[in-house]
Design a protein around this motif. Structure first.
Motif, PDB file in Angstrom:
ATOM      1  N   LEU A  41    -108.981  20.860 121.246  1.00 45.09           N
ATOM      2  CA  LEU A  41    -109.329  20.092 120.055  1.00 45.09           C
ATOM      3  C   LEU A  41    -108.702  20.790 118.852  1.00 45.09           C
ATOM      4  O   LEU A  41    -108.986  21.969 118.603  1.00 45.09           O
ATOM      5  N   VAL A  63    -113.098  23.843 126.840  1.00 47.45           N
ATOM      6  CA  VAL A  63    -112.571  23.232 125.620  1.00 47.45           C
ATOM      7  C   VAL A  63    -112.218  24.342 124.634  1.00 47.45           C
ATOM      8  O   VAL A  63    -113.041  25.217 124.357  1.00 47.45           O
ATOM      9  N   THR A 104    -116.877  26.610 125.664  1.00 52.62           N
ATOM     10  CA  THR A 104    -115.989  26.367 124.528  1.00 52.62           C
ATOM     11  C   THR A 104    -115.475  27.684 123.969  1.00 52.62           C
ATOM     12  O   THR A 104    -116.179  28.696 123.961  1.00 52.62           O
ATOM     13  N   MET A 151    -122.610  21.486 124.001  1.00 51.99           N
ATOM     14  CA  MET A 151    -121.827  21.133 125.185  1.00 51.99           C
ATOM     15  C   MET A 151    -122.224  21.997 126.383  1.00 51.99           C
ATOM     16  O   MET A 151    -122.441  23.200 126.240  1.00 51.99           O
ATOM     17  N   LEU A 208    -120.868  19.805 119.431  1.00 48.75           N
ATOM     18  CA  LEU A 208    -120.012  20.884 119.927  1.00 48.75           C
ATOM     19  C   LEU A 208    -120.848  22.042 120.446  1.00 48.75           C
ATOM     20  O   LEU A 208    -120.592  22.576 121.537  1.00 48.75           O
ATOM     21  N   LEU A 262    -114.602  15.305 115.278  1.00 53.36           N
ATOM     22  CA  LEU A 262    -114.769  16.491 116.113  1.00 53.36           C
ATOM     23  C   LEU A 262    -115.988  16.346 117.019  1.00 53.36           C
ATOM     24  O   LEU A 262    -115.922  16.622 118.229  1.00 53.36           O
ATOM     25  N   GLY A 263    -117.105  15.894 116.449  1.00 52.43           N
ATOM     26  CA  GLY A 263    -118.313  15.721 117.247  1.00 52.43           C
ATOM     27  C   GLY A 263    -118.152  14.661 118.321  1.00 52.43           C
ATOM     28  O   GLY A 263    -118.598  14.841 119.463  1.00 52.43           O
ATOM     29  N   ALA A 303    -115.999  16.098 121.104  1.00 46.33           N
ATOM     30  CA  ALA A 303    -116.749  17.061 121.907  1.00 46.33           C
ATOM     31  C   ALA A 303    -117.694  16.349 122.865  1.00 46.33           C
ATOM     32  O   ALA A 303    -117.785  16.698 124.054  1.00 46.33           O
ATOM     33  N   CYS A 334    -120.176  27.427 116.533  1.00 47.45           N
ATOM     34  CA  CYS A 334    -120.708  26.514 117.555  1.00 47.45           C
ATOM     35  C   CYS A 334    -120.138  26.820 118.935  1.00 47.45           C
ATOM     36  O   CYS A 334    -120.679  26.348 119.936  1.00 47.45           O
ATOM     37  N   CYS A 335    -119.035  27.561 118.980  1.00 49.57           N
ATOM     38  CA  CYS A 335    -118.348  27.803 120.249  1.00 49.57           C
ATOM     39  C   CYS A 335    -118.933  29.017 120.966  1.00 49.57           C
ATOM     40  O   CYS A 335    -119.485  29.926 120.341  1.00 49.57           O
ATOM     41  N   VAL A 360    -111.027  25.043 120.728  1.00 48.37           N
ATOM     42  CA  VAL A 360    -110.947  24.458 119.386  1.00 48.37           C
ATOM     43  C   VAL A 360    -110.057  25.361 118.545  1.00 48.37           C
ATOM     44  O   VAL A 360    -110.278  26.577 118.477  1.00 48.37           O
ATOM     45  N   ASP A 384    -117.401  16.348 127.018  1.00 49.09           N
ATOM     46  CA  ASP A 384    -118.486  16.933 127.801  1.00 49.09           C
ATOM     47  C   ASP A 384    -118.927  16.035 128.951  1.00 49.09           C
ATOM     48  O   ASP A 384    -119.663  16.473 129.832  1.00 49.09           O
TER      49      ASP A 384
END
Length: 257
Positions: free
Chosen positions: A7, A41, A91, A87, A84, A25-26, A29, A109-110, A43, A33
């Motif tokens: 992404l 994934v 990520t 998921m 994100l 983006l959301g 994601a 968030c990853c 980013v 998923d």
């Protein structure tokens, strides 16, 4: 790489985060998923200057009335970033340039964060009279603790990649221009791991700050029951005694067919 989706935050020149970009983006994601063919994934940011320099300040001027910023920008971004963060798929954020404000909120968030050696990370929102309002407060604090999160967000000064690594904000430092290579190396390791167990492990870790110990114990035991009775576990045990590398992806493909 098979099974790895990328992404890219692409809003030149510094990949500023707009409401539309956050929603895209959301949505991406959430869609990724659901796909059995996607195991990891990554980013990253488009170009070489920035992962993301944060929110598009131009959006602020029309959102200064009561309730406007929350309903028109912050709540939609919270929902998008949560897609994100929540998921089941592992990520990785590959920071190829500056990572500030909303950019750091996305990276946080990853599961894993790789930053190139020249990258600065920060939460400068306080200098505009606001603060990280799309999950950055609690997601960064969960990674580095309250004291260091307050240092970043109350002072508003960026930290180097080296400091971020020492604090536990990021997981790897890559040479300049090599962030995606290092992220893909991590993705290759994750692709060799059992996907169902990865998701179950994530679900327990992510609940750490939300549940008390008794509830976490039950969450862990329930996830462990699912793991121990899975085809993945059977394959892992078989491969261990056969002195072979387990093929978890083939096991899952066979189970779903």
């Amino acid at each position: 790489m098979d099974g790895v989706a990328v992404l890219t935050i692409d809003n030149p020149p510094v990949n500023a985060v707009t409401v539309a970009l956050a929603r895209a983006l959301g949505d991406a994601a959430a869609e990724l998923d659901t796909r059995d063919d996607v195991g990891v994934v990554i980013v990253t940011g488009g170009g070489t200057r920035a992962f993301s320099a944060g929110s598009d300040i131009a959006e602020f001027s029309g959102m200064l009335g009561p309730g406007e910023a929350v309903e028109r920008k912050l709540r939609p971004q919270m929902i998008a970033f949560a897609a994100l963060a929540d998921m089941r798929t592992p990520t990785i954020a590959a920071l190829n340039g500056i990572c500030l404000g909303g950019g750091l909120e996305i990276a946080a968030c990853c599961d894993l964060i790789v930053a190139e050696e020249q990258v600065l990370l920060g939460s400068p929102e306080i200098k505009l009279g606001v603060f990280p309002s799309s999950g950055g407060t609690f997601r960064v604090a969960r990674r580095i603790g309250h004291g260091r999160a307050k240092e970043m967000q109350l002072l508003g000064e960026p930290v180097t990649a080296e400091t971020a690594l020492q604090w536990g904000l990021i997981n790897r430092i890559a040479p300049r221009g090599q962030g995606m290579r290092v992220a893909r190396d991590l993705a290759a390791v994750l692709m060799a791991r059992p996907p169902r167990a990865l998701g179950l492990c994530k679900s327990v870790i992510d609940a750490t700050h939300d549940l008390d110990e008794a509830a976490l114990t039950e969450r862990s035991l329930d996830a462990s029951e699912q793991a121990f009775t899975s085809a993945e576990c059977a394959e892992g045990v078989r491969a261990f005694f056969a002195k072979q590398a387990p093929d978890f992806r083939a096991t899952n493909a066979g189970a779903s067919s």
